[in-house]
Enzyme design. Structure first.
Site, short mmCIF file in Angstrom:
data_model
loop_
_atom_site.label_atom_id
_atom_site.label_comp_id
_atom_site.label_asym_id
_atom_site.label_seq_id
_atom_site.Cartn_x
_atom_site.Cartn_y
_atom_site.Cartn_z
N PRO A 87 0.75 -1.23 -0.16
CG PRO A 87 -0.24 -1.05 1.99
CD PRO A 87 0.70 -1.96 1.13
CD GLU A 109 0.47 -5.51 11.26
OE1 GLU A 109 1.00 -6.45 11.43
OE2 GLU A 109 -0.63 -5.20 11.50
NE ARG A 111 -9.33 -6.26 -19.70
CZ ARG A 111 -9.48 -5.30 -20.37
NH1 ARG A 111 -8.73 -4.47 -20.29
NH2 ARG A 111 -10.65 -5.18 -21.24
#
Ligand code: ADE
Length: 223
Positions: free
Chosen positions: A82, A109, A147
Protein backbone atom coordinates in the site's frame (compact mmCIF):
# COMPACT_ATOMS: atom_id res chain seq x y z
CA UNK A 1 5.28 -14.77 -8.33
CA UNK A 2 6.33 -15.46 -4.75
CA UNK A 3 3.72 -15.77 -2.03
CA UNK A 4 3.16 -17.66 1.20
CA UNK A 5 -0.40 -18.44 0.00
CA UNK A 6 -0.07 -20.02 -3.44
CA UNK A 7 -3.60 -21.44 -3.19
CA UNK A 8 -5.08 -17.94 -3.03
CA UNK A 9 -3.91 -17.11 -6.55
CA UNK A 10 -4.34 -20.49 -8.25
CA UNK A 11 -8.13 -20.29 -8.72
CA UNK A 12 -8.17 -16.86 -10.40
CA UNK A 13 -5.28 -17.90 -12.64
CA UNK A 14 -7.21 -20.90 -13.92
CA UNK A 15 -10.48 -19.21 -14.92
CA UNK A 16 -11.79 -16.69 -17.41
CA UNK A 17 -9.37 -14.36 -19.22
CA UNK A 18 -6.25 -15.40 -17.28
CA UNK A 19 -7.05 -19.11 -17.58
CA UNK A 20 -7.60 -18.75 -21.32
CA UNK A 21 -4.42 -16.70 -21.83
CA UNK A 22 -2.38 -19.31 -19.98
CA UNK A 23 -4.10 -22.13 -21.88
CA UNK A 24 -3.30 -20.44 -25.20
CA UNK A 25 0.36 -20.00 -24.25
CA UNK A 26 0.10 -16.18 -24.26
CA UNK A 27 0.89 -15.93 -20.56
CA UNK A 28 3.08 -18.00 -18.26
CA UNK A 29 2.66 -17.50 -14.52
CA UNK A 30 4.82 -19.46 -12.11
CA UNK A 31 3.56 -19.42 -8.55
CA UNK A 32 6.15 -20.22 -5.91
CA UNK A 33 5.73 -20.73 -2.17
CA UNK A 34 8.11 -18.26 -0.52
CA UNK A 35 8.58 -20.70 2.37
CA UNK A 36 10.62 -22.90 0.07
CA UNK A 37 13.40 -20.34 0.46
CA UNK A 38 13.39 -20.40 4.28
CA UNK A 39 16.12 -22.32 6.04
CA UNK A 40 14.93 -22.77 9.61
CA UNK A 41 12.90 -25.62 11.01
CA UNK A 42 9.74 -23.52 11.34
CA UNK A 43 10.03 -22.12 7.81
CA UNK A 44 9.49 -18.67 9.27
CA UNK A 45 8.98 -15.73 6.96
CA UNK A 46 8.38 -13.01 9.55
CA UNK A 47 9.75 -11.60 12.79
CA UNK A 48 9.11 -8.82 15.30
CA UNK A 49 9.89 -5.25 14.19
CA UNK A 50 13.06 -3.52 15.34
CA UNK A 51 12.02 -0.46 17.32
CA UNK A 52 8.97 -2.26 18.69
CA UNK A 53 5.33 -1.95 17.85
CA UNK A 54 2.54 -4.34 16.95
CA UNK A 55 2.55 -6.96 14.24
CA UNK A 56 5.22 -8.80 12.37
CA UNK A 57 7.51 -7.84 9.53
CA UNK A 58 8.44 -10.15 6.67
CA UNK A 59 12.11 -11.09 6.76
CA UNK A 60 14.42 -10.14 3.91
CA UNK A 61 16.32 -13.44 3.49
CA UNK A 62 13.57 -15.56 1.84
CA UNK A 63 12.85 -12.79 -0.71
CA UNK A 64 16.53 -12.41 -1.61
CA UNK A 65 17.09 -16.18 -1.85
CA UNK A 66 13.93 -16.61 -3.94
CA UNK A 67 14.69 -13.83 -6.42
CA UNK A 68 18.35 -14.80 -6.70
CA UNK A 69 17.33 -18.37 -7.55
CA UNK A 70 15.77 -17.06 -10.77
CA UNK A 71 17.85 -16.58 -13.87
CA UNK A 72 18.80 -12.96 -14.61
CA UNK A 73 15.86 -12.80 -17.09
CA UNK A 74 13.61 -12.07 -14.15
CA UNK A 75 12.60 -8.61 -15.42
CA UNK A 76 11.38 -5.88 -13.11
CA UNK A 77 10.92 -7.01 -9.51
CA UNK A 78 7.70 -5.69 -8.01
CA UNK A 79 6.60 -5.78 -4.39
CA UNK A 80 2.89 -5.23 -3.80
CA UNK A 81 2.50 -2.68 -1.03
CA UNK A 82 0.00 0.00 0.00
CA UNK A 83 3.06 2.28 0.25
CA UNK A 84 3.93 1.82 -3.42
CA UNK A 85 3.53 3.77 -6.66
CA UNK A 86 -0.13 3.76 -7.62
CA UNK A 87 -0.98 1.29 -10.39
CA UNK A 88 -2.69 3.12 -13.25
CA UNK A 89 -3.18 2.33 -16.92
CA UNK A 90 0.08 4.12 -17.83
CA UNK A 91 2.05 1.84 -15.48
CA UNK A 92 0.07 -1.18 -16.74
CA UNK A 93 1.08 -0.26 -20.31
CA UNK A 94 4.70 0.14 -19.24
CA UNK A 95 4.71 -3.28 -17.53
CA UNK A 96 2.99 -4.98 -20.47
CA UNK A 97 6.00 -4.23 -22.65
CA UNK A 98 8.28 -6.26 -20.36
CA UNK A 99 9.05 -9.86 -21.26
CA UNK A 100 9.16 -10.95 -17.63
CA UNK A 101 7.97 -9.64 -14.28
CA UNK A 102 8.78 -10.93 -10.83
CA UNK A 103 6.02 -10.28 -8.31
CA UNK A 104 6.60 -10.45 -4.57
CA UNK A 105 3.51 -10.57 -2.37
CA UNK A 106 3.89 -8.78 0.94
CA UNK A 107 1.91 -9.73 4.04
CA UNK A 108 1.36 -8.79 7.66
CA UNK A 109 2.37 -5.29 8.81
CA UNK A 110 5.04 -4.90 6.19
CA UNK A 111 8.17 -6.17 4.53
CA UNK A 112 11.75 -5.43 5.64
CA UNK A 113 12.76 -2.28 3.73
CA UNK A 114 15.99 -3.92 2.54
CA UNK A 115 13.88 -5.91 0.06
CA UNK A 116 13.03 -2.60 -1.63
CA UNK A 117 16.51 -1.10 -1.24
CA UNK A 118 18.70 -4.10 -1.85
CA UNK A 119 17.09 -6.44 -4.38
CA UNK A 120 15.96 -3.86 -5.46
CA UNK A 121 12.17 -4.12 -5.73
CA UNK A 122 9.68 -1.50 -6.93
CA UNK A 123 6.68 -1.07 -4.65
CA UNK A 124 3.32 -0.95 -6.42
CA UNK A 125 -0.04 -0.20 -4.78
CA UNK A 126 -3.41 -0.94 -6.37
CA UNK A 127 -5.19 1.82 -4.47
CA UNK A 128 -5.42 3.91 -1.35
CA UNK A 129 -6.80 1.24 0.95
CA UNK A 130 -5.16 -1.52 2.92
CA UNK A 131 -5.55 -5.25 2.30
CA UNK A 132 -4.02 -7.95 4.48
CA UNK A 133 -1.82 -9.26 1.75
CA UNK A 134 -0.37 -8.68 -1.67
CA UNK A 135 -1.91 -11.70 -3.41
CA UNK A 136 -5.05 -9.94 -4.66
CA UNK A 137 -3.05 -6.87 -5.74
CA UNK A 138 -0.65 -9.14 -7.66
CA UNK A 139 -3.63 -10.73 -9.45
CA UNK A 140 -5.03 -7.30 -10.26
CA UNK A 141 -1.71 -6.31 -11.80
CA UNK A 142 -1.44 -9.57 -13.75
CA UNK A 143 -4.95 -9.27 -15.18
CA UNK A 144 -4.54 -5.60 -16.15
CA UNK A 145 -1.22 -6.34 -17.88
CA UNK A 146 -2.47 -9.53 -19.55
CA UNK A 147 -5.35 -7.67 -21.23
CA UNK A 148 -2.74 -5.70 -23.17
CA UNK A 149 -0.80 -8.75 -24.35
CA UNK A 150 -1.40 -9.07 -28.10
CA UNK A 151 -3.87 -11.87 -28.88
CA UNK A 152 -5.48 -12.02 -25.43
CA UNK A 153 -8.43 -9.83 -26.43
CA UNK A 154 -9.91 -9.85 -29.95
CA UNK A 155 -8.66 -7.52 -32.70
CA UNK A 156 -11.55 -5.02 -32.69
CA UNK A 157 -10.67 -4.99 -29.05
CA UNK A 158 -13.26 -3.68 -26.65
CA UNK A 159 -10.37 -2.44 -24.49
CA UNK A 160 -9.56 0.29 -27.00
CA UNK A 161 -12.67 2.05 -25.73
CA UNK A 162 -12.31 1.19 -22.05
CA UNK A 163 -12.06 3.73 -19.29
CA UNK A 164 -8.50 5.17 -19.21
CA UNK A 165 -7.46 3.56 -22.50
CA UNK A 166 -7.37 6.94 -24.22
CA UNK A 167 -6.61 9.66 -21.75
CA UNK A 168 -8.34 10.36 -18.50
CA UNK A 169 -11.94 9.76 -19.42
CA UNK A 170 -14.16 7.00 -18.05
CA UNK A 171 -16.00 4.64 -20.39
CA UNK A 172 -19.49 5.65 -21.57
CA UNK A 173 -22.57 3.78 -20.26
CA UNK A 174 -23.59 0.55 -22.02
CA UNK A 175 -27.04 -0.97 -22.67
CA UNK A 176 -28.35 -4.24 -24.04
CA UNK A 177 -31.80 -5.84 -24.41
CA UNK A 178 -34.50 -5.42 -23.18
CA UNK A 179 -35.04 -1.95 -24.61
CA UNK A 180 -37.17 -1.05 -21.62
CA UNK A 181 -36.48 -2.55 -18.18
CA UNK A 182 -38.52 -1.70 -15.05
CA UNK A 183 -39.59 1.58 -16.54
CA UNK A 184 -36.06 2.52 -17.62
CA UNK A 185 -35.76 2.91 -21.39
CA UNK A 186 -32.51 2.70 -23.33
CA UNK A 187 -31.55 6.20 -24.56
CA UNK A 188 -33.40 6.72 -27.84
CA UNK A 189 -30.28 7.72 -29.78
CA UNK A 190 -28.73 4.26 -29.30
CA UNK A 191 -31.53 2.62 -31.27
CA UNK A 192 -31.59 5.34 -33.95
CA UNK A 193 -28.98 3.73 -36.18
CA UNK A 194 -27.32 7.16 -36.61
CA UNK A 195 -23.68 6.38 -35.86
CA UNK A 196 -22.53 9.99 -35.87
CA UNK A 197 -25.10 10.84 -33.22
CA UNK A 198 -24.34 7.68 -31.27
CA UNK A 199 -20.63 8.58 -31.14
CA UNK A 200 -21.47 12.10 -29.99
CA UNK A 201 -23.85 10.82 -27.30
CA UNK A 202 -21.26 8.35 -26.04
CA UNK A 203 -18.60 11.02 -25.80
CA UNK A 204 -20.89 13.43 -23.94
CA UNK A 205 -22.10 10.65 -21.63
CA UNK A 206 -18.47 9.65 -20.89
CA UNK A 207 -17.60 13.25 -20.00
CA UNK A 208 -20.69 13.54 -17.79
CA UNK A 209 -19.89 10.24 -16.04
CA UNK A 210 -16.28 11.32 -15.46
CA UNK A 211 -17.45 14.63 -13.95
CA UNK A 212 -19.89 12.83 -11.67
CA UNK A 213 -17.82 9.82 -10.55
CA UNK A 214 -14.26 11.11 -10.82
CA UNK A 215 -14.12 14.89 -10.64
CA UNK A 216 -10.40 14.51 -9.85
CA UNK A 217 -9.84 13.29 -13.41
CA UNK A 218 -11.62 16.17 -15.10
CA UNK A 219 -9.52 17.26 -17.97
CA UNK A 220 -9.08 20.88 -19.04
CA UNK A 221 -10.32 19.82 -22.50
CA UNK A 222 -13.75 19.13 -20.98
CA UNK A 223 -13.83 21.94 -18.42
N1 ADE B 1 -1.02 -4.85 0.20
C1 ADE B 1 -1.92 -4.43 1.09
N2 ADE B 1 -2.66 -3.42 0.59
C2 ADE B 1 -2.20 -3.21 -0.68
C3 ADE B 1 -2.55 -2.31 -1.71
N3 ADE B 1 -3.51 -1.41 -1.58
N4 ADE B 1 -1.87 -2.38 -2.87
C4 ADE B 1 -0.88 -3.28 -3.03
N5 ADE B 1 -0.49 -4.15 -2.08
C5 ADE B 1 -1.16 -4.12 -0.92
Amino acid sequence: MFTIFPAVVKGPLSESLLGRAIGAGLLDVRVHDLREWTRDRHRSVDDAPFGGGPGMVMKPEPFFAAVESLDPERGRVILTSPAGRLLDQALVRELSSEGHLTLLCGRYEGVDERVVDGLPAEEVSIGDYVLSGGELPALVLIEAVTRLVPGVIGKEASHQHDSFSSGRLLDHPHYTRPQEFRGMPVPEVLVSGNHGEIDRWRRDAAIEKTRRNRPDLSDERFA
